[in-house]
Design an enzyme around this catalytic site. Structure first.
Site, PDB file in Angstrom:
ATOM      1  N   THR A   1       5.355   3.188  -2.174  1.00  0.00           N
ATOM      2  CA  THR A   1       6.749   3.550  -1.916  1.00  0.00           C
ATOM      3  C   THR A   1       7.636   3.123  -3.082  1.00  0.00           C
ATOM      4  O   THR A   1       8.505   3.882  -3.527  1.00  0.00           O
ATOM      5  CB  THR A   1       7.235   2.900  -0.611  1.00  0.00           C
ATOM      6  OG1 THR A   1       6.498   3.456   0.489  1.00  0.00           O
ATOM      7  CG2 THR A   1       8.715   3.141  -0.392  1.00  0.00           C
TER       8      THR A   1
ATOM      9  N   SER B   1      -0.872   4.915  -4.050  1.00  0.00           N
ATOM     10  CA  SER B   1      -0.893   3.644  -3.331  1.00  0.00           C
ATOM     11  C   SER B   1      -2.329   3.240  -3.051  1.00  0.00           C
ATOM     12  O   SER B   1      -3.118   4.026  -2.508  1.00  0.00           O
ATOM     13  CB  SER B   1      -0.113   3.781  -2.018  1.00  0.00           C
ATOM     14  OG  SER B   1      -0.032   2.542  -1.350  1.00  0.00           O
TER      15      SER B   1
ATOM     16  N   CYS C   1       7.449  11.017  19.995  1.00  0.00           N
ATOM     17  CA  CYS C   1       7.441   9.835  20.858  1.00  0.00           C
ATOM     18  C   CYS C   1       6.597   8.708  20.300  1.00  0.00           C
ATOM     19  O   CYS C   1       6.530   7.637  20.893  1.00  0.00           O
ATOM     20  CB  CYS C   1       6.947  10.211  22.249  1.00  0.00           C
ATOM     21  SG  CYS C   1       5.350  11.029  22.226  1.00  0.00           S
TER      22      CYS C   1
END
Length: 460
Positions: free
Chosen positions: A70, A194, A320
């Site tokens: 990131t 990464s 969800c």
């Protein structure tokens, strides 16, 4: 317990473990110092950089190590935009980029820049011509992932890179998901990745910036890592990351072919075993170890919890299962079902028997969740109505979709059902249901009170 979530984090590769332990003993000193221990640490750092650069396909002095993938993306985006601020303030990205790219775009927009998102098709890939059309005057940087993290679709990096070259726009490629499987096609200007995605330790990213790319690192810097990643290097983790990248690359061809066969088995068998399922993503141009499918009338969080009870660790793009309670931006951009979404990403060494057991367990788990939610076949009345209204306000998906499925047979062919729903996922899942069930989605409107309403016309 079978772990099927390598796209989030791959298990630590044995080579990474060995290299990490060895570097803890040999690479603890400051590589910037000239005494014996420092020189030894510098040799380890240089060797790791050379190994990583070889895998990436760049020069060692073009690559730096960062504290995460990131951070590599954020530094790459901000540095490239700052270096080309005289060209303009426009950033072009695909609509399915990783959140790290989108968050960098949000920061750029907040600072006065502009961000253009290029849409994708139903498989999740951009159209190179559409991407090229957005590379107009004032474009400072373009971003395109090499392969999607949620559905595995590989992007046409080579074609987009050629369009960027013709337009004079640098291209940043987020290669986090694909780098362990092979090099990214030529033509990119910046690349981020990464280590924990390919079996290296967490906390190591890499950023490559080609020579000639105008780049201005943002924020405080120091003399380490060319000023692009300040702070003391986590040398043992860097050594382990580079060693494991070389190791997984050596195994990639054989292991990729083996895992592709297992994924093909899942892609074929799941729709045969479970009714009302859509396998999403490109069936051919995709990562070898990843498959995603969505089940109608299923709550994603419950489905994943039940699979966990059965001993399977999988992930999801369902709304969800996220802290935001909004549909996955990737699935939304593709126009596919978001609820009941399951992502299976197989780590190296996955046993064929574990995949077979997953396929044996899945139908019963899905049926149990559907029964619990009250999903049932549509009921046809003797005299179907011309139109019906389903009030699902205050209910979260998949309940609005389940209620729609129950009543669609109660209207005449050509009649309409209007579903009232204030759940954000309904905006995506109701059209996706229509696509899967052969019904016509008319569009979205609203009630006099302002509640969202979705109109469906029965065609079959």
């Amino acid at each position: 317990m079978p772990y099927f979530d390598a796209a989030s984090a791959a298990p630590l590769h044995p080579v990474a473990r060995q290299a990490l332990l060895a570097a803890l003993d040999e690479g603890w000193a400051d590589p910037a110092r000239l005494y014996r221990e420092g020189r030894r640490a510098r040799l380890l750092l240089d060797a790791a950089r050379e190994a990583a650069a070889e895998a990436v396909g760049c020069r060692p002095d073009e690559l730096v190590f960062t504290p995460s993938g990131t951070r590599a993306v954020h530094s790459g985006v901000s540095g490239a935009l700052a270096g080309r601020r005289r060209v303009g303030g426009r950033l072009v990205v695909s609509a399915v980029e990783h959140s790290s790219v989108l968050h960098a775009g949000e920061a750029h927009a907040a600072a006065g820049g502009t961000v253009t998102e290029v849409p994708v098709g139903r498989t999740g890939a951009v159209d190179p011509a559409a991407f090229a059309a957005e590379l107009g005057e004032g474009t400072a940087l373009a971003c395109l992932q090499s392969a999607n993290h949620e559905v595995g679709t590989e992007q046409p990096v080579a074609e987009v890179a050629e369009a960027c070259r013709a337009a004079g726009v640098p291209l940043l490629v987020d290669a986090a998901q694909s780098l362990g499987w092979g090099p990214v096609p030529e033509g990119w200007s910046l690349l981020a990745a990464s280590a924990h995605k390919w079996g290296g330790p967490a906390g190591v990213g890499l950023l490559a910036v080609r020579k000639g790319v105008r780049f201005a690192p943002q924020g405080p810097s120091d003399e380490r890592e060319s000023g692009r990643a300040p702070g003391f290097e986590n040398l043992p983790a860097i050594v382990a990351a580079a060693a494991s990248l070389r190791a997984v690359r050596a195994e990639a061809a054989a292991e990729g072919a083996r895992l592709r066969e297992l994924v093909d088995r899942i892609r074929t068998r799941v729709p045969e075993l479970v009714p009302d399922v859509e396998v999403v993503g490109d069936p051919v141009r995709r990562l070898p170890h990843l498959v995603t499918f969505s089940c109608l009338y299923v709550d994603g969080e419950t489905l994943l919890s039940e699979l966990d009870r059965e001993g399977f660790s999988v992930s999801s793009g369902s709304s969800c299962t996220s802290s935001t309670l909004t549909p996955s931006h990737v699935l939304r951009a593709m126009g596919v079902l978001s609820e009941g979404n399951v992502r299976v990403s197989l780590p190296a060494g996955t046993d064929s028997a574990d995949v077979d057991r997953f396929l044996a367990v899945l139908p019963g788990v899905v049926a149990s969740v559907r029964e619990r939610l009250g999903a049932a076949p549509a009921v046809t009345e003797p005299e179907p109505a011309e139109e019906l209204v389903v009030d699902a306000l205050g209910k979260r998906c998949p309940i609005p979709v389940i209620e729609l499925a129950k009543v669609i047979g109660s209207v005449r062919v050509g009649g309409t059902v209007t579903v009232l729903s204030d759940d954000a996922a309904a905006r995506l899942d109701i059209p996706a249901w229509c696509e899967m069930r052969g019904q016509r989605y008319v569009g979205e409107t609203s009630t006099p009170q302002g509640a969202p309403a979705y109109v469906i016309r029965r065609t079959t």
